[in-house]
Design a protein around this motif. Structure first.
Motif, PDB file in Angstrom:
ATOM      1  N   SER A  14      28.738  34.842  35.710  1.00  7.02           N
ATOM      2  CA  SER A  14      28.940  36.045  36.499  1.00  7.02           C
ATOM      3  C   SER A  14      29.068  37.227  35.555  1.00  7.02           C
ATOM      4  CB  SER A  14      30.208  35.927  37.348  1.00  7.02           C
ATOM      5  OG  SER A  14      30.089  34.864  38.248  1.00  7.02           O
ATOM      6  N   THR A  15      28.739  38.417  36.035  1.00  7.68           N
ATOM      7  CA  THR A  15      28.897  39.595  35.196  1.00  7.68           C
ATOM      8  C   THR A  15      30.262  40.203  35.415  1.00  7.68           C
ATOM      9  OG1 THR A  15      27.940  40.997  36.901  1.00  7.68           O
ATOM     10  CG2 THR A  15      26.431  40.114  35.236  1.00  7.68           C
ATOM     11  N   GLY A  16      30.703  40.977  34.460  1.00  2.00           N
ATOM     12  CA  GLY A  16      31.999  41.623  34.569  1.00  2.00           C
ATOM     13  C   GLY A  16      32.632  41.756  33.203  1.00  2.00           C
TER      14      GLY A  16
ATOM     15  N   SER B 245      42.418  36.096  36.903  1.00  2.00           N
ATOM     16  CA  SER B 245      43.504  36.094  37.878  1.00  2.00           C
ATOM     17  C   SER B 245      43.721  37.508  38.398  1.00  2.00           C
ATOM     18  CB  SER B 245      44.782  35.541  37.249  1.00  2.00           C
ATOM     19  OG  SER B 245      45.764  35.350  38.255  1.00  2.00           O
ATOM     20  N   ASP B 246      42.653  38.249  38.498  1.00  2.00           N
ATOM     21  CA  ASP B 246      42.671  39.645  38.912  1.00  2.00           C
ATOM     22  C   ASP B 246      42.998  39.753  40.394  1.00  2.00           C
ATOM     23  OD1 ASP B 246      41.902  42.282  39.700  1.00  2.00           O
ATOM     24  OD2 ASP B 246      40.597  42.401  37.940  1.00  2.00           O
ATOM     25  N   ILE B 247      43.997  40.559  40.735  1.00  2.00           N
ATOM     26  CA  ILE B 247      44.422  40.748  42.124  1.00  2.00           C
ATOM     27  C   ILE B 247      43.272  41.265  42.989  1.00  2.00           C
ATOM     28  CG2 ILE B 247      45.270  43.117  41.829  1.00  2.00           C
ATOM     29  CD1 ILE B 247      47.659  42.302  43.647  1.00  2.00           C
ATOM     30  N   ARG B 248      42.331  41.966  42.362  1.00  2.00           N
ATOM     31  CA  ARG B 248      41.200  42.514  43.115  1.00  2.00           C
ATOM     32  C   ARG B 248      40.245  41.439  43.603  1.00  2.00           C
ATOM     33  NH1 ARG B 248      39.270  46.577  38.631  1.00  2.00           N
ATOM     34  NH2 ARG B 248      39.705  44.663  37.492  1.00  2.00           N
ATOM     35  N   LEU B 249      40.378  40.230  43.089  1.00  2.00           N
ATOM     36  CA  LEU B 249      39.516  39.122  43.497  1.00  2.00           C
ATOM     37  C   LEU B 249      40.217  38.193  44.480  1.00  2.00           C
ATOM     38  CD1 LEU B 249      37.974  38.275  40.022  1.00  2.00           C
ATOM     39  CD2 LEU B 249      37.023  39.726  41.834  1.00  2.00           C
ATOM     40  N   LYS B 250      41.330  38.649  45.071  1.00  2.00           N
ATOM     41  CA  LYS B 250      42.112  37.827  45.991  1.00  2.00           C
ATOM     42  C   LYS B 250      42.331  38.587  47.290  1.00  2.00           C
ATOM     43  CE  LYS B 250      44.033  35.768  42.013  1.00  2.00           C
ATOM     44  NZ  LYS B 250      44.842  35.090  41.255  1.00  2.00           N
TER      45      LYS B 250
END
Length: 134
Positions: free
Chosen positions: A3-5, A22-27
């Motif tokens: 994946s990119t990022g 564990s980024d909150i933006r991915l939850k």
């Protein structure tokens, strides 16, 4: 494929995601857990075993390291399904640990994911000790 990022790349082995994100933006739907981590740990059966992985042919492979200790994914799926990666977790042959003509991929247990349960269990024990004045 990755994946990119920024900061990390997500790699996939089969359908298992290998990453440290564990980024909150991915939850989504985030809430404080109400799960009893101590009970989850009590329900996980820890077994001693010798590795018998025919695909591991490296010189110092798991098969050569003697008796090991760990979780059996088929047992754990009933208690911590989010930690088990399986091609079909409802297949009766796979659940029983029997050879299966439909699913030859092995089941995997996410030991890294277990660290959140361990952390929560320590928090629970700490709260009990404080409540008992210890």
């Amino acid at each position: 494929d990755a994946s990119t990022g920024a900061g990390t790349a997500t790699l996939y082995i089969g359908n298992a995601s290998i990453n440290v994100t564990s980024d909150i933006r991915l939850k989504r739907d985030i809430e404080t857990t109400k799960r009893d981590a101590l009970l989850l740990l009590e329900n996980l059966e820890i077994k001693d075993f010798y590795s018998a992985d025919p695909s591991d042919r490296s010189l110092f492979n798991a098969n050569s390291r003697g008796k090991q200790m760990g979780v059996m994914a088929q047992q754990a799926v009933a208690h911590t399904p989010w930690l088990v990666n399986a091609p079909d977790r409802f297949c009766p042959e796979c659940l029983a640990g029997q050879p299966c003509v439909r699913h030859d991929a092995p089941w995997h247990f996410d030991y890294a994911g277990l660290s959140a349960i361990n952390t929560r269990a320590i928090q629970q024990l700490n709260a009990r000790m404080k409540a008992a004045g210890i």
